[in-house]
Design a protein around this motif. Structure first.
Motif, short mmCIF file in Angstrom:
data_model
loop_
_atom_site.label_atom_id
_atom_site.label_comp_id
_atom_site.label_asym_id
_atom_site.label_seq_id
_atom_site.Cartn_x
_atom_site.Cartn_y
_atom_site.Cartn_z
N ARG A 280 0.83 -1.21 0.00
CA ARG A 280 0.00 0.00 0.00
C ARG A 280 0.86 1.26 0.00
O ARG A 280 0.58 2.23 -0.70
CB ARG A 280 -0.92 -0.04 1.22
N GLN A 281 1.95 1.23 0.75
CA GLN A 281 2.83 2.39 0.83
C GLN A 281 3.65 2.58 -0.46
O GLN A 281 3.78 3.71 -0.95
CB GLN A 281 3.77 2.26 2.03
N VAL A 282 4.18 1.52 -1.01
CA VAL A 282 5.02 1.69 -2.20
C VAL A 282 4.19 2.06 -3.42
O VAL A 282 4.72 2.64 -4.38
CB VAL A 282 5.88 0.43 -2.50
N MET A 283 2.89 1.77 -3.40
CA MET A 283 2.05 2.17 -4.53
C MET A 283 1.95 3.69 -4.63
O MET A 283 1.69 4.22 -5.72
CB MET A 283 0.66 1.55 -4.40
N THR A 284 2.16 4.41 -3.54
CA THR A 284 2.15 5.87 -3.62
C THR A 284 3.34 6.35 -4.45
O THR A 284 3.22 7.28 -5.25
CB THR A 284 2.19 6.51 -2.23
N GLY A 285 4.48 5.70 -4.26
CA GLY A 285 5.65 6.02 -5.08
C GLY A 285 5.45 5.61 -6.52
O GLY A 285 5.90 6.31 -7.45
N ALA A 286 4.77 4.48 -6.74
CA ALA A 286 4.52 4.02 -8.10
C ALA A 286 3.65 5.00 -8.87
O ALA A 286 3.94 5.35 -10.02
CB ALA A 286 3.85 2.64 -8.06
N LEU A 287 2.58 5.49 -8.24
CA LEU A 287 1.72 6.45 -8.90
C LEU A 287 2.45 7.76 -9.14
O LEU A 287 2.30 8.39 -10.20
CB LEU A 287 0.46 6.70 -8.06
N SER A 288 3.28 8.15 -8.19
CA SER A 288 4.08 9.37 -8.37
C SER A 288 5.00 9.24 -9.57
O SER A 288 5.15 10.19 -10.37
CB SER A 288 4.89 9.64 -7.10
N MET A 289 5.61 8.08 -9.76
CA MET A 289 6.49 7.86 -10.90
C MET A 289 5.72 7.85 -12.21
O MET A 289 6.19 8.36 -13.23
CB MET A 289 7.26 6.55 -10.72
N VAL A 290 4.53 7.26 -12.23
CA VAL A 290 3.70 7.27 -13.44
C VAL A 290 3.42 8.71 -13.86
O VAL A 290 3.54 9.06 -15.04
CB VAL A 290 2.38 6.51 -13.18
N ARG A 291 3.06 9.53 -12.91
CA ARG A 291 2.75 10.93 -13.22
C ARG A 291 3.99 11.68 -13.70
O ARG A 291 3.91 12.50 -14.62
CB ARG A 291 2.13 11.60 -11.99
N LEU A 292 5.13 11.39 -13.09
CA LEU A 292 6.36 12.03 -13.51
C LEU A 292 6.71 11.63 -14.94
O LEU A 292 7.05 12.48 -15.78
CB LEU A 292 7.50 11.66 -12.55
N ARG A 293 6.62 10.34 -15.24
CA ARG A 293 7.00 9.85 -16.56
C ARG A 293 6.04 10.30 -17.66
O ARG A 293 6.40 10.28 -18.84
CB ARG A 293 7.08 8.32 -16.54
N THR A 294 4.84 10.69 -17.28
CA THR A 294 3.86 11.12 -18.28
C THR A 294 3.69 12.65 -18.26
O THR A 294 2.68 13.17 -18.76
CB THR A 294 2.50 10.44 -18.05
N GLY A 295 4.68 13.35 -17.70
CA GLY A 295 4.67 14.80 -17.74
C GLY A 295 3.71 15.47 -16.80
O GLY A 295 3.30 16.61 -17.03
N ARG A 296 3.33 14.76 -15.70
CA ARG A 296 2.40 15.33 -14.73
C ARG A 296 2.98 15.26 -13.32
O ARG A 296 2.35 14.74 -12.40
CB ARG A 296 1.08 14.57 -14.76
N PRO A 297 4.19 15.78 -13.10
CA PRO A 297 4.78 15.66 -11.77
C PRO A 297 3.96 16.42 -10.73
O PRO A 297 3.37 17.47 -11.02
CB PRO A 297 6.16 16.30 -11.96
N GLY A 298 3.93 15.88 -9.54
CA GLY A 298 3.17 16.52 -8.46
C GLY A 298 3.65 16.03 -7.12
O GLY A 298 4.69 15.38 -7.00
#
Length: 378
Positions: A280-298
């Motif tokens: 559950r905790q590492v999925m927060t990092g996974a979603l963060s990386m998805v957004r970064l790689r798709t030009g939506r860093p946050g």
């Protein structure tokens, strides 16, 4: 714990921390020295001030539990990462710790004038004598437009022909060793060795050890040819880890710094009491990386937001691949994963980075990993 304290491996073999400030000691039952890489992440609902306070807590925890060093990495224009100024953060952390080594993992040298970095890290060395590492990378640590804004030029100096020159210039400033014929011969990085040679000077000539960082073969080969320690970014370039370490060792030439290769690898790892909570905790990092790689860093999303997010097929493939390189689960599972990684790569040191939304989960992870290896409470 000091740089010269005898420590004991799980096998009972007594070893000693390297007096050069590079080699560490494996403590408890850990196969190699353990260290911390902190991106000083900012989670949704939290501020940069919260992130810096968490960084202090993690550094203190790492020191108290016998981790060898704590590094921060230079990143820019990323809302969820508050480590754009490594030297400023390290000065703050130096004031809140006593023994642990502190350093950059790394400073992106092409973004800066070498003299400025020599001055910054000379100042850090004066603040925390014998505890500062200077890790250097040649990537921008951001996108091209931001790198151009940092450097005030549209031409990004990352070429194989220019980074070694920048590194050589920085080394000359750190050692105060430009030849008399050089245009910079009368320019001195202060604090630095020149103070020891000035009339009445008592300044230590010691300077932070240099590390080269990389995620491919270029820095591996350069670090080896110069006889420098090498740090590889396994946490985001796992496929290249073993080839890069092999290249580093094959390229290594003994130097005044090292008589034999010394390589650490950055490892994404997170432990929790239950496997489900770790996931559950590492999925927060996974979603963060998805957004970064798709030009939506946050900001790093909360576990609740990550659970509610619906990944498309392409995103799910990326997440599955990314999670395959994150060691996570119960403390025993993480210990086994780290042991296996150390054995497979032959790394001399593991530098653990915990990707999660909240500071409490990251702090708890480092405590659990320390407990799993029986690291002493210092």
């Amino acid at each position: 714990m000091s740089g010269e304290d005898d420590q004991t491996r799980g096998s009972g073999e007594a070893i000693e921390d390297g007096k050069d400030g590079i080699r560490g000691a494996a403590r408890g039952s850990a196969p190699v020295p353990l260290s911390v890489l902190d991106l000083v992440t900012v989670g949704a609902g939290h501020t940069a001030s919260d992130a810096v306070r968490t960084a202090v807590d993690i550094a203190r925890t790492a020191e108290r539990r016998g981790f060898h060093r704590y590094w921060v990495a230079e990143h820019h224009s990323m809302p969820g990462v508050a480590s754009s100024s490594p030297a400023v953060l390290l000065a703050h952390l130096a004031a809140h710790t006593e023994r642990i080594r502190l350093g950059s993992g790394g400073v992106m040298l092409p973004n800066h004038a070498p003299l400025v970095i020599a001055e910054q890290f000379g100042t850090l060395e004066a603040m925390a004598p014998g505890r500062i590492d200077l890790g250097l990378g040649r990537a921008p640590g951001t996108d091209g437009a931001t790198a151009a804004a940092l450097r005030r030029t549209e031409r990004l100096h990352e070429g194989a022909d220019e980074f070694p020159q920048q590194l050589a210039e920085l080394t000359r400033f750190l050692d105060d060793s430009f030849p008399d014929s050089h245009p910079y011969a009368k320019i001195h990085a202060v604090p630095g060795p020149v103070q020891a040679t000035s009339p009445g000077g008592v300044q230590s000539a010691h300077r932070p050890p240099l590390w080269l960082l990389g995620s491919s073969g270029f820095s591996a080969r350069l670090a080896g040819s110069l006889g420098l320690p090498f740090a590889f970014a396994h946490h985001f370039s796992a496929a290249n880890t073993v080839p890069a370490l092999d290249l580093y060792r094959a390229s290594f030439r003994p130097s005044e710094v090292l008589s034999e290769p010394y390589a650490l690898i950055g490892v994404a790892a997170l432990a929790a009491e239950e496997e489900r909570e770790a996931r559950r905790q590492v999925m927060t990092g996974a979603l963060s990386m998805v957004r970064l790689r798709t030009g939506r860093p946050g900001l790093v999303p909360s576990p609740e937001e990550a659970e509610a997010y619906r990944f498309n097929e392409l995103e799910r493939g990326f997440v599955d691949s990314w999670l395959g390189n994150v060691v996570h689960g119960t403390p025993d599972a993480v210990r086994q994963g780290l042991d296996d990684l150390a054995k497979r790569t032959g790394a001399d040191e593991l530098m653990i980075t915990a990707n999660a939304h909240g500071g409490a989960a990251r702090l708890r992870s480092y405590e659990l990993i320390a407990d799993a290896y029986g690291l002493p409470r210092v």
